[in-house]
Design a protein around this motif. Structure first.
Motif, PDB file in Angstrom:
ATOM      1  N   VAL A 203      42.903  24.965  51.481  1.00 34.45           N
ATOM      2  CA  VAL A 203      43.508  25.771  50.416  1.00 34.45           C
ATOM      3  C   VAL A 203      42.553  26.879  49.989  1.00 34.45           C
ATOM      4  CG1 VAL A 203      44.312  25.746  48.028  1.00 34.45           C
ATOM      5  CG2 VAL A 203      45.019  23.933  49.591  1.00 34.45           C
ATOM      6  N   ALA A 204      41.267  26.544  49.819  1.00 34.52           N
ATOM      7  CA  ALA A 204      40.282  27.547  49.416  1.00 34.52           C
ATOM      8  C   ALA A 204      40.137  28.643  50.472  1.00 34.52           C
ATOM      9  CB  ALA A 204      38.927  26.878  49.161  1.00 34.52           C
ATOM     10  N   ILE A 205      40.167  28.262  51.738  1.00 32.16           N
ATOM     11  CA  ILE A 205      40.098  29.244  52.819  1.00 32.16           C
ATOM     12  C   ILE A 205      41.312  30.165  52.771  1.00 32.16           C
ATOM     13  CG2 ILE A 205      40.259  29.501  55.328  1.00 32.16           C
ATOM     14  CD1 ILE A 205      38.467  27.041  55.592  1.00 32.16           C
ATOM     15  N   GLY A 206      42.486  29.584  52.539  1.00 33.12           N
ATOM     16  CA  GLY A 206      43.690  30.397  52.454  1.00 33.12           C
ATOM     17  C   GLY A 206      43.656  31.369  51.286  1.00 33.12           C
ATOM     18  N   VAL A 207      43.178  30.923  50.135  1.00 42.08           N
ATOM     19  CA  VAL A 207      43.111  31.780  48.950  1.00 42.08           C
ATOM     20  C   VAL A 207      42.102  32.915  49.163  1.00 42.08           C
ATOM     21  CG1 VAL A 207      42.458  31.865  46.514  1.00 42.08           C
ATOM     22  CG2 VAL A 207      43.879  29.983  47.364  1.00 42.08           C
ATOM     23  N   THR A 208      40.900  32.577  49.614  1.00 40.47           N
ATOM     24  CA  THR A 208      39.895  33.621  49.824  1.00 40.47           C
ATOM     25  C   THR A 208      40.299  34.576  50.941  1.00 40.47           C
ATOM     26  OG1 THR A 208      38.653  32.094  51.271  1.00 40.47           O
ATOM     27  CG2 THR A 208      37.979  32.236  48.958  1.00 40.47           C
ATOM     28  N   GLY A 209      40.990  34.062  51.959  1.00 38.67           N
ATOM     29  CA  GLY A 209      41.475  34.938  53.014  1.00 38.67           C
ATOM     30  C   GLY A 209      42.498  35.933  52.497  1.00 38.67           C
ATOM     31  N   THR A 210      43.391  35.483  51.625  1.00 38.82           N
ATOM     32  CA  THR A 210      44.399  36.366  51.047  1.00 38.82           C
ATOM     33  C   THR A 210      43.747  37.433  50.168  1.00 38.82           C
ATOM     34  OG1 THR A 210      45.982  34.533  51.045  1.00 38.82           O
ATOM     35  CG2 THR A 210      46.507  36.441  49.681  1.00 38.82           C
ATOM     36  N   ILE A 211      42.745  37.033  49.394  1.00 36.08           N
ATOM     37  CA  ILE A 211      42.018  38.004  48.559  1.00 36.08           C
ATOM     38  C   ILE A 211      41.279  39.008  49.438  1.00 36.08           C
ATOM     39  CG2 ILE A 211      40.157  38.270  46.866  1.00 36.08           C
ATOM     40  CD1 ILE A 211      40.887  35.487  45.797  1.00 36.08           C
ATOM     41  N   ALA A 212      40.654  38.524  50.510  1.00 44.49           N
ATOM     42  CA  ALA A 212      39.921  39.410  51.418  1.00 44.49           C
ATOM     43  C   ALA A 212      40.856  40.419  52.078  1.00 44.49           C
ATOM     44  CB  ALA A 212      39.194  38.585  52.481  1.00 44.49           C
ATOM     45  N   LEU A 213      42.015  39.965  52.523  1.00 43.47           N
ATOM     46  CA  LEU A 213      42.984  40.876  53.140  1.00 43.47           C
ATOM     47  C   LEU A 213      43.428  41.954  52.149  1.00 43.47           C
ATOM     48  CD1 LEU A 213      45.254  38.402  55.126  1.00 43.47           C
ATOM     49  CD2 LEU A 213      43.732  40.117  56.094  1.00 43.47           C
ATOM     50  N   GLY A 214      43.681  41.533  50.924  1.00 44.20           N
ATOM     51  CA  GLY A 214      44.146  42.485  49.925  1.00 44.20           C
ATOM     52  C   GLY A 214      43.107  43.515  49.563  1.00 44.20           C
TER      53      GLY A 214
ATOM     54  N   TYR B  76      38.030  46.834  46.956  1.00 42.64           N
ATOM     55  CA  TYR B  76      37.303  46.590  48.202  1.00 42.64           C
ATOM     56  C   TYR B  76      36.121  45.647  47.984  1.00 42.64           C
ATOM     57  CZ  TYR B  76      34.457  47.452  52.347  1.00 42.64           C
ATOM     58  OH  TYR B  76      33.707  47.293  53.485  1.00 42.64           O
ATOM     59  N   THR B  77      35.380  45.828  46.910  1.00 43.74           N
ATOM     60  CA  THR B  77      34.225  44.973  46.646  1.00 43.74           C
ATOM     61  C   THR B  77      34.640  43.519  46.479  1.00 43.74           C
ATOM     62  OG1 THR B  77      33.062  46.816  45.571  1.00 43.74           O
ATOM     63  CG2 THR B  77      32.260  44.597  45.115  1.00 43.74           C
ATOM     64  N   GLY B  78      35.709  43.300  45.726  1.00 40.03           N
ATOM     65  CA  GLY B  78      36.202  41.935  45.572  1.00 40.03           C
ATOM     66  C   GLY B  78      36.670  41.351  46.884  1.00 40.03           C
ATOM     67  N   GLY B  79      37.310  42.188  47.706  1.00 38.36           N
ATOM     68  CA  GLY B  79      37.773  41.727  49.005  1.00 38.36           C
ATOM     69  C   GLY B  79      36.626  41.355  49.928  1.00 38.36           C
ATOM     70  N   ARG B  80      35.585  42.166  49.940  1.00 37.16           N
ATOM     71  CA  ARG B  80      34.428  41.867  50.792  1.00 37.16           C
ATOM     72  C   ARG B  80      33.718  40.598  50.332  1.00 37.16           C
ATOM     73  NH1 ARG B  80      33.977  43.197  55.679  1.00 37.16           N
ATOM     74  NH2 ARG B  80      31.758  42.750  55.492  1.00 37.16           N
ATOM     75  N   THR B  81      33.611  40.408  49.021  1.00 39.17           N
ATOM     76  CA  THR B  81      33.002  39.175  48.509  1.00 39.17           C
ATOM     77  C   THR B  81      33.818  37.962  48.933  1.00 39.17           C
ATOM     78  OG1 THR B  81      32.112  40.371  46.593  1.00 39.17           O
ATOM     79  CG2 THR B  81      32.252  37.970  46.435  1.00 39.17           C
ATOM     80  N   ALA B  82      35.136  38.075  48.791  1.00 40.95           N
ATOM     81  CA  ALA B  82      36.001  36.971  49.205  1.00 40.95           C
ATOM     82  C   ALA B  82      35.889  36.728  50.706  1.00 40.95           C
ATOM     83  CB  ALA B  82      37.454  37.277  48.829  1.00 40.95           C
ATOM     84  N   TRP B  83      35.699  37.793  51.488  1.00 40.89           N
ATOM     85  CA  TRP B  83      35.556  37.655  52.937  1.00 40.89           C
ATOM     86  C   TRP B  83      34.321  36.844  53.289  1.00 40.89           C
ATOM     87  CZ3 TRP B  83      38.959  38.588  56.630  1.00 40.89           C
ATOM     88  CH2 TRP B  83      38.527  38.607  57.956  1.00 40.89           C
ATOM     89  N   VAL B  84      33.209  37.116  52.584  1.00 39.08           N
ATOM     90  CA  VAL B  84      31.981  36.352  52.827  1.00 39.08           C
ATOM     91  C   VAL B  84      32.192  34.880  52.490  1.00 39.08           C
ATOM     92  CG1 VAL B  84      29.580  36.049  52.113  1.00 39.08           C
ATOM     93  CG2 VAL B  84      30.478  38.352  52.496  1.00 39.08           C
ATOM     94  N   VAL B  85      32.812  34.618  51.336  1.00 32.71           N
ATOM     95  CA  VAL B  85      33.095  33.232  50.943  1.00 32.71           C
ATOM     96  C   VAL B  85      34.036  32.578  51.955  1.00 32.71           C
ATOM     97  CG1 VAL B  85      34.089  31.766  49.147  1.00 32.71           C
ATOM     98  CG2 VAL B  85      32.719  33.763  48.512  1.00 32.71           C
ATOM     99  N   HIS B  86      35.025  33.333  52.400  1.00 31.84           N
ATOM    100  CA  HIS B  86      35.982  32.838  53.402  1.00 31.84           C
ATOM    101  C   HIS B  86      35.263  32.387  54.667  1.00 31.84           C
ATOM    102  CE1 HIS B  86      39.907  32.705  55.454  1.00 31.84           C
ATOM    103  NE2 HIS B  86      39.342  33.342  56.467  1.00 31.84           N
ATOM    104  N   GLN B  87      34.300  33.183  55.128  1.00 31.24           N
ATOM    105  CA  GLN B  87      33.565  32.833  56.337  1.00 31.24           C
ATOM    106  C   GLN B  87      32.719  31.582  56.140  1.00 31.24           C
ATOM    107  OE1 GLN B  87      31.727  36.775  56.931  1.00 31.24           O
ATOM    108  NE2 GLN B  87      32.771  36.845  58.905  1.00 31.24           N
ATOM    109  N   TRP B  88      32.054  31.479  54.993  1.00 31.95           N
ATOM    110  CA  TRP B  88      31.228  30.291  54.738  1.00 31.95           C
ATOM    111  C   TRP B  88      32.093  29.044  54.609  1.00 31.95           C
ATOM    112  CZ3 TRP B  88      26.421  29.702  55.831  1.00 31.95           C
ATOM    113  CH2 TRP B  88      25.554  30.798  55.807  1.00 31.95           C
ATOM    114  N   LEU B  89      33.255  29.192  53.993  1.00 31.81           N
ATOM    115  CA  LEU B  89      34.170  28.048  53.906  1.00 31.81           C
ATOM    116  C   LEU B  89      34.650  27.626  55.291  1.00 31.81           C
ATOM    117  CD1 LEU B  89      36.338  29.044  50.800  1.00 31.81           C
ATOM    118  CD2 LEU B  89      34.733  27.128  50.945  1.00 31.81           C
TER     119      LEU B  89
END
Length: 385
Positions: free
Chosen positions: A127-138, A152-165
């Motif tokens: 679920v966390a991966i899905g949420v952070t992925g959606t934020i990163a895409l947006g 963009y900054t929020g998306g890039r941060t979410a992308w980093v979290v998405h990768q670590w998750l």
């Protein structure tokens, strides 16, 4: 040390111990479909190029839908599918771990407390991966239901979290497989086989939850309600304008004059300082004289500066702001462009369908908008040698 494998199975009159259905059809189907979805998501993210993003998104959506259905079934499903049958209190989990260490842990017919904790962890991280992925895409790519709300900054941060998750999910998968193999050896029962045919042996010392009737009809209704409620809302949100992406058509004078010799690059691809440098050097424009009528040149300069990268929040507007010191005016010389196109052989750019490294619109169907959505990439087929 006492081994749980010494427990006596209950025979049904033959030499084989009795085996009963523990994992219902939904649980087995969910398990293997989730394995397939997660495997596809990992392969398309860590191994295959960005052009597989569509498959990655499909796998991620499938995983989220499966997990949502699993949560509903965990409340309304058969006995051993229910959370109440395997979610243990912290004290019970520690007690089970101590019993495992001492070699006296009893066999659970369903998930043991450690297995139950793993199920919850896997659900939570997916679920966390899905949420952070959606934020990163947006935020980073300006696509999806949250493109209207995330920068963009929020998306890039979410992308980093998405990768670590995602790496955390790989770790949990390794632990899950290791735990299943260990438990299979400890209890002398093939748990992989049990997740295929749904059956496990009945043993006298089993710890088993009280029988519960499943409610497949109610579960189906709830999943359908969730689907009907969420999908239209997502579709509506995806139609809202993306944050930081002004919708302006290319200036006609700019498109006519600059597009006569090469692609009329979207002004958001370069910062104002670079556009000023390009306009100041038209007499020596990448080895050619591209001087224009002063009035036209001023009109184009005004347009480019008003729509330069500083006025956009797209991926392209951010990644091309750091030019190559040796070739500061060329987009194709930037580190990002070089890295993103490294997997393409040189003959792709020299081929007739593409026509050069700077012909963005040959592969990027949305190049004129400046978005460069990975889902809009279509590399022309190369003729055989």
């Amino acid at each position: 040390m006492t081994s749980v494998s010494n427990e006596s199975p209950i025979a049904d009159g033959s030499r084989e111990p009795a085996r009963v259905i523990v994992w219902d059809p939904f649980i087995r189907l969910f398990h293997w479909l989730l394995v397939a979805a997660v495997a596809m998501a990992i392969i398309t993210s860590l191994i295959l190029p960005i052009t597989w993003l569509g498959w990655h998104l499909a796998a991620g959506i499938a995983a989220l839908v499966l997990v949502a259905a699993r949560i509903v079934w965990g409340l309304l499903g058969s006995t051993f599918a229910r959370f109440s049958s395997f979610v243990a209190a912290p004290g019970d989990l520690l007690h089970h771990l101590r019993e495992l260490q001492q070699g006296v842990a009893r066999r659970h017919r369903g998930h043991n407390p450690l297995g139950g904790a793993m199920i919850l962890a896997l659900i939570a991280i997916i679920v966390a991966i899905g949420v952070t992925g959606t934020i990163a895409l947006g935020g980073a790519l300006k696509i999806g239901p949250l493109a209207f709300a995330v920068d963009y900054t929020g998306g890039r941060t979410a992308w980093v979290v998405h990768q670590w998750l995602a790496y955390g999910l790989l770790g949990l998968i390794a632990l899950h497989i290791g735990g299943a193999l260990y438990e299979s050896r400890r209890t002398r029962e093939n748990l992989v086989r049990a997740m295929i045919d749904g059956r496990k042996e009945v043993r006298r010392a089993d710890i088993a939850a009280p029988p519960r009737e499943s409610s497949p009809g109610l579960a189906t209704v709830i999943v359908a309600i969730l689907f009907v409620g969420i999908v239209p809302a997502v579709i509506v949100m995806m139609r809202w304008p993306a944050a930081g992406v002004p919708e302006h058509p290319l200036d006609k004078v700019y498109a006519q004059e600059c597009g006569a010799c090469h692609v009329a690059y979207h002004p958001s691809l370069l910062p104002a300082a670079t556009w000023n440098a390009i306009m100041d050097g038209l007499a020596r424009h990448f080895g050619e004289d591209a001087e224009l009528d002063p009035a036209k040149a001023q009109a184009i300069r005004t347009y480019l500066l008003a729509n330069a990268a500083e006025h956009y929040d797209t991926l392209a507007a951010h990644v091309f702001t750091q030019p190559d010191p040796a070739d500061p005016l060329r987009i194709t010389a930037t580190a990002f462009w070089t890295r993103r196109h490294a997997s393409l052989p040189p003959q792709v750019f020299s081929s007739k369908p593409v026509g050069g490294r700077g012909q963005c619109d040959a592969c990027h169907q949305d190049a004129a908008s400046g978005r460069f959505n990975p889902l809009a990439i279509l590399v022309p087929q190369q003729p055989p040698p």
